[in-house]
Design an enzyme around this catalytic site. Structure first.
Site, PDB file in Angstrom:
ATOM      1  N   HIS A 155      -2.408   2.187  -5.794  1.00 34.06           N
ATOM      2  CA  HIS A 155      -3.196   0.993  -5.478  1.00 34.06           C
ATOM      3  C   HIS A 155      -3.436   0.144  -6.724  1.00 34.06           C
ATOM      4  CE1 HIS A 155      -4.711  -0.412  -1.683  1.00 34.06           C
ATOM      5  NE2 HIS A 155      -5.759  -0.945  -2.268  1.00 34.06           N
TER       6      HIS A 155
ATOM      7  N   LYS B 130      -2.561  -2.004   7.717  1.00 32.86           N
ATOM      8  CA  LYS B 130      -3.785  -1.518   8.347  1.00 32.86           C
ATOM      9  C   LYS B 130      -3.967  -2.165   9.710  1.00 32.86           C
ATOM     10  CE  LYS B 130      -6.591  -0.316   4.304  1.00 32.86           C
ATOM     11  NZ  LYS B 130      -7.851  -0.601   3.564  1.00 32.86           N
TER      12      LYS B 130
ATOM     13  N   TYR C 267      -9.908 -10.882  -6.514  1.00 25.86           N
ATOM     14  CA  TYR C 267      -8.906 -11.087  -7.556  1.00 25.86           C
ATOM     15  C   TYR C 267      -9.159 -12.366  -8.353  1.00 25.86           C
ATOM     16  CZ  TYR C 267      -6.588  -7.286  -5.207  1.00 25.86           C
ATOM     17  OH  TYR C 267      -6.317  -6.059  -4.658  1.00 25.86           O
TER      18      TYR C 267
ATOM     19  N   HIS D  39      -4.344  -9.190   4.002  1.00 21.50           N
ATOM     20  CA  HIS D  39      -5.790  -9.155   4.207  1.00 21.50           C
ATOM     21  C   HIS D  39      -6.163 -10.006   5.415  1.00 21.50           C
ATOM     22  CE1 HIS D  39      -6.696  -8.095  -0.272  1.00 21.50           C
ATOM     23  NE2 HIS D  39      -6.381  -7.047   0.453  1.00 21.50           N
TER      24      HIS D  39
ATOM     25  N   ARG E   1       0.863  -1.179   0.000  1.00 18.84           N
ATOM     26  CA  ARG E   1       0.000   0.000   0.000  1.00 18.84           C
ATOM     27  C   ARG E   1       0.901   1.231   0.000  1.00 18.84           C
ATOM     28  NH1 ARG E   1      -2.233  -3.374   4.152  1.00 18.84           N
ATOM     29  NH2 ARG E   1      -4.322  -4.148   3.622  1.00 18.84           N
TER      30      ARG E   1
ATOM     31  N   ARG F 174      -0.761  -2.319  -6.687  1.00 23.75           N
ATOM     32  CA  ARG F 174      -1.050  -3.372  -5.698  1.00 23.75           C
ATOM     33  C   ARG F 174      -2.041  -4.379  -6.279  1.00 23.75           C
ATOM     34  NH1 ARG F 174      -1.278  -4.676  -0.096  1.00 23.75           N
ATOM     35  NH2 ARG F 174      -3.373  -5.091   0.705  1.00 23.75           N
TER      36      ARG F 174
END
Length: 318
Positions: A260, A183, A295, A286, A152, A263
């Site tokens: 992004h 995150k 994806y 994630h 990110r 990414r």
């Protein structure tokens, strides 16, 4: 209705939102169109607007959806109707809001925008003849890390040169790893590819030589930062966005690229090659695999395009 006609009620409501709520003219026009549609549906069903029931609204939602209106568009119409019936309830014109329990169809989540493999490689291999070597080395290293490791943009600018005293993340050249703070303050380790290592070594050789203010003369954070601006301060996400957009245009890509997107490209291309969704989940950091599953839809699109281009029965299928 206490002797008040439907057109009168609607006119009173529109006056209310115009005067009391001071809605913009554009919003007021949209509200008017929504209520005209409501009147049309009610007339076709043979009921007064103030006699509409939830089953009527659900039927009209289905009609709009089957007619091609998007879930988002239907949600906006329902919002307009809901506001009218809320007002009608406050005025004592109806006993219950017929729209309160009705929901619009779920809008499909848009697929993340990812570059094709050729475009991604074209961007990564690009060498600017416009920028000086200092900027070119820095921007090249940023692109290689964003695409090569799926970082990110916040993780990228948070990287430090060394692990010591790093509250964010750091780069381990010898171990070919990036330790990132993602995150939710979750840390993870991602591999750094050979191309990125070459670009990083080139950048680190020039990093302390190109700023108008020496790195050691600026804030302590900048001294540790892997990616800095001309004045030696830690690069911001906004600066990365601007540099990447410019670089993609110089490289001749059809559309401007943002961090992004690289990414997304990283995740899509790794999944296409490996088919290992769990590995992609770990690499991206994630928490839930459902987030990574988007994806697989990108991967299927890639397979579908390959089928359409190569299979002799593809045209028949269409």
């Amino acid at each position: 209705m206490s002797g008040s006609s439907t057109p009168d009620c609607i006119a009173r409501y529109l006056a209310h939102v115009r005067v009391d709520k001071r809605l913009a003219e554009r919003t007021l026009s949209l509200y008017t169109l929504d209520l005209e549609k409501l009147q049309s549906f009610a007339a076709q069903a043979g009921v007064d607007v103030l006699q509409v029931q939830p089953h009527h609204v659900r039927r009209w939602v289905a009609q709009m959806h089957s007619g091609g209106r998007s879930g988002r568009g239907i949600a906006l119409i329902l919002s307009g109707w809901r506001g009218f019936y809320t007002w009608a309830g406050h005025e004592g014109l109806i006993a219950a809001n017929p729209v309160s329990t009705v929901k619009a169809p779920k809008a499909p989540k848009p697929l993340p925008k990812a570059l094709g493999v050729d475009d991604a490689v074209q961007l990564a291999d690009f060498e600017s003849e416009v920028d000086d070597p200092w900027l070119e080395a820095r921007d090249s290293a940023m692109v290689e890390l964003l695409y090569g490791s799926g970082l990110r943009v916040g993780e990228l600018v948070g990287l430090d040169v060394h692990a010591s005293n790093s509250a964010k993340g750091w780069i381990d050249i010898e171990g070919a790893q990036a330790h990132v703070l993602g995150k939710g303050s979750k840390r993870r380790i991602v591999p750094v590819g050979q191309a990125a290592l070459v670009a990083l070594r080139r950048w680190l050789q020039l990093r302390g030589t190109g700023g108008s203010v020496p790195v050691h003369a600026t804030e302590q954070d900048a001294h540790a930062a892997l990616f800095t601006g001309r004045r030696g301060t830690r690069l911001t996400p906004q600066s990365v966005w601007q540099r990447l957009r410019r670089r993609s245009q110089l490289a001749g890509l059809a559309a401007p690229v943002h961090p992004h997107m690289l990414r997304h490209s990283f995740a899509s291309h790794v999944l296409q090659s490996s088919g290992d969704l769990r590995a992609v989940q770990e690499l991206l950091g994630h928490a839930n695999i459902s987030t990574t599953q988007v994806y697989t839809r990108l991967d299927f699109q890639h397979l579908a395009r390959a089928y359409d281009a190569a299979h002799p029965r593809a045209k028949a299928r269409k």
